[in-house]
Structures are given as C-alpha cells and as structure tokens.
Design an enzyme around this catalytic site. Structure first.
Site, PDB file in Angstrom:
ATOM      1  CG  ASP A  48      -1.139   0.202   8.180  1.00 46.41           C
ATOM      2  OD1 ASP A  48      -1.922   1.114   8.474  1.00 46.41           O
ATOM      3  OD2 ASP A  48       0.071   0.387   7.932  1.00 46.41           O
ATOM      4  CG  MET A  60       5.971   0.637   0.440  1.00 42.47           C
ATOM      5  SD  MET A  60       6.706   0.142  -1.129  1.00 42.47           S
ATOM      6  CE  MET A  60       5.241   0.024  -2.150  1.00 42.47           C
ATOM      7  N   GLY A  98       3.875  -4.215   3.913  1.00 38.96           N
ATOM      8  CA  GLY A  98       4.023  -5.597   3.470  1.00 38.96           C
ATOM      9  C   GLY A  98       3.628  -6.601   4.532  1.00 38.96           C
ATOM     10  N   GLY A  99       4.055  -6.380   5.761  1.00 35.30           N
ATOM     11  CA  GLY A  99       3.704  -7.306   6.838  1.00 35.30           C
ATOM     12  C   GLY A  99       2.212  -7.340   7.102  1.00 35.30           C
ATOM     13  CE  LYS A 148       0.850   1.275   4.454  1.00 37.19           C
ATOM     14  NZ  LYS A 148       1.521   2.545   4.843  1.00 37.19           N
TER      15      LYS A 148
END
Length: 296
Positions: free
Chosen positions: A134, A97, A99-100, A11
């Site tokens: 997130d 971004m 990822g996790g 994201k």
C-alpha cells in the site's frame, strides 16, 4: 531544514476484490482507494548522527515498524548522517486503514525533502513497494484503482468529497489470516464491472458510489457480529452505504453531506470500547493545504 512535521493520512478501500494466490505467495487484488482526513503526526528532526524513533503506541516502536524500515532503506542507500523520528498515532492500529503504510510514505517523503535526496516520486514509489504493497498508493497522493498486489496504480478523478464516519470495533484482524480465510473459498471470484461505480465517482454521484461498495474480506471476518453491528449502526444513523475497509476491522459509512454526518454522531450509541472517527476523503493528502489542516 532541521525539523519537519508531516501528517500521513489514512486510506479507505471503496472496493476491495481479492482473487487467487500468486506464485510468490501474494494475492491478485483490485481496489478503488482514497485517502481520508484521519491522520497521524510524524516529526522528523535532523541530528548529527545515529537514529532514534519514538511512537506514541509503545508496541509499535520496534525495528519492524515501517517508519524504521524506511529510514534504514534510505540511510543505507544514501549514507544519511542522523535523524530522530517521532510518530503520534491517531489512525487506529490494525484497522485496515493503511496507517503504517502512510507513515512509511511520510517518512520516505520527509527524509527525501530534508536531506535533498535525488529521488523522483516514481523512484520513491518503487522503493516504497519493497516495504509494503500500500505504500506506493500512499505516496501517490490521489484516488486510484490498484491492481496486482496493490502496487499497479491507475489514477482516478478526484470525485466528490465523501463525508464519512468510521467505526472501529474492539477487534483487529490479522491480514495474513484474512487472506488464508479467503483462500478457503470454493471458487475464485471473477472481477465485477466497475463501470457504474467509476461513472459515479467521475460525475460526483454519491448515491451511485455507495451502491458500488464492495469488500471481499467481509466474507472472511472472524467476528461477523461486530461487522454487522457497525454497518447496521451507520445505516440506521443515515449513511447511504457502509463497508469494511482493507482487511478490517474498521467500517466506514458514507453520508449524503457534512450536516448529515455531523447529525449522525449524536445518534450513534455504542459501547465505550468502540472508537468513532468523523472525517472525509482527500483528493491530495500531501498538498500544502491538506497538511496545514492536519492538526491532531
């Protein structure tokens, strides 16, 4: 179903405002977030019993990985028998971004599908919130305005497909440390008006969108020379706007169209320890079409 492969997407934060600290230690934020076509590969295999996890980055294979924590959460709640999860990383680690969080969302969605768990998207999002701020956005699968600590989501129109180049400098910033650095600001900023930005998103006006890019974390970057170099390089290559995403260190540039972004790749001259990614925004990252395109 014995094997399932998903492609969790990164994201970006088109806007990122950070306000005061809450009593629980978290911060009030407001952010316009979109998924992008840079993806990891997550393979889930059903096994008779037990749990195995492998990540292509060995340092991320521990018990604190959000993929492992998502498995533990659902396995404990639903007494799941066994699974083997393999994660191939492409989203840069420590980039801001998500990822996790996206890998976590993919794990929750994949396990719910494989084991036919009686969980709605709303219930998965509540579970995801307990793992990371997130994760609910990554589960939602559409552009959104995030508030609270990031878990209060207001879906937004899909808007135009934004053509991106993302630069990852040879650095990563600790998110808790970035928040601590922002806490030293003499004043807590007040929210800006997002009216023009959101109108640009709704009307598909890429220029208007780029005029509204904002990230408070840029004020706290411990390596400002890297941030400046990334933004200057993208703008010099033809980007209409550039901004850091999340708490960094990745910086994205928005280009007027796909051809301009592709041409820019030939003009970006950076040291070999910088990573460069060409991608675009995705309105629905979990759609069948988006997942079919998710080859790494």
């Amino acid at each position: 179903m014995d094997t399932l492969t998903l492609f969790p997407c990164a994201k970006i934060n088109l806007t990122m405002e950070v306000f005061g600290r809450r009593e629980d230690g978290y911060h009030h934020i407001r952010s316009v977030m979109e998924s992008v076509s840079l993806r990891d590969r997550l393979t889930i295999r059903r096994i008779p019993s037990g749990f195995r996890f492998h990540c292509s980055i060995p340092e991320l294979s521990g018990e604190d990985n959000l993929v492992v924590r998502a498995w533990r959460l659902l396995a404990d709640r639903f007494a799941l028998d066994g699974a083997e999860l393999e994660l191939e990383k492409q989203i840069p680690w420590g980039s801001g971004m998500g990822g996790g969080s996206s890998d976590c969302a993919g794990t929750l969605l994949g396990l719910a599908r494989m084991f036919q768990l009686p969980l709605s998207l709303e219930e998965l999002m509540k579970l995801g919130k307990s793992l990371g701020a997130d994760v609910p956005f990554c589960l939602l699968g559409q552009p959104a305005l995030a508030a609270g600590i990031g878990e209060i989501l207001s879906p937004l129109p899909a808007g135009p497909q934004l053509e991106l180049i993302i630069l990852m400098p040879p650095a990563s910033f600790s998110t808790p440390e970035m928040y601590r650095r922002l806490d030293s600001r003499p004043e807590i900023p007040t929210p800006i008006s997002l009216t023009s930005f959101l109108e640009g998103l709704e009307q598909g006006d890429v220029r208007q969108i780029t005029h509204g890019l904002l990230n408070h974390f840029e004020e706290a970057v411990p390596a400002p020379q890297l941030l400046k170099k990334a933004k200057d390089s993208l703008l010099a290559a033809g980007a209409w706007g550039a901004s850091m995403t999340g708490a960094g260190a990745a910086v994205f540039g928005i280009f007027p169209d796909s051809a301009a972004a592709n041409r820019a790749l030939d003009h970006l001259i950076l040291e070999k320890d910088w990573q460069i990614y060409r991608c675009h925004t995705l309105a629905d990252p979990w759609s069948e079409q988006a997942q079919k395109e998710g080859t790494i």
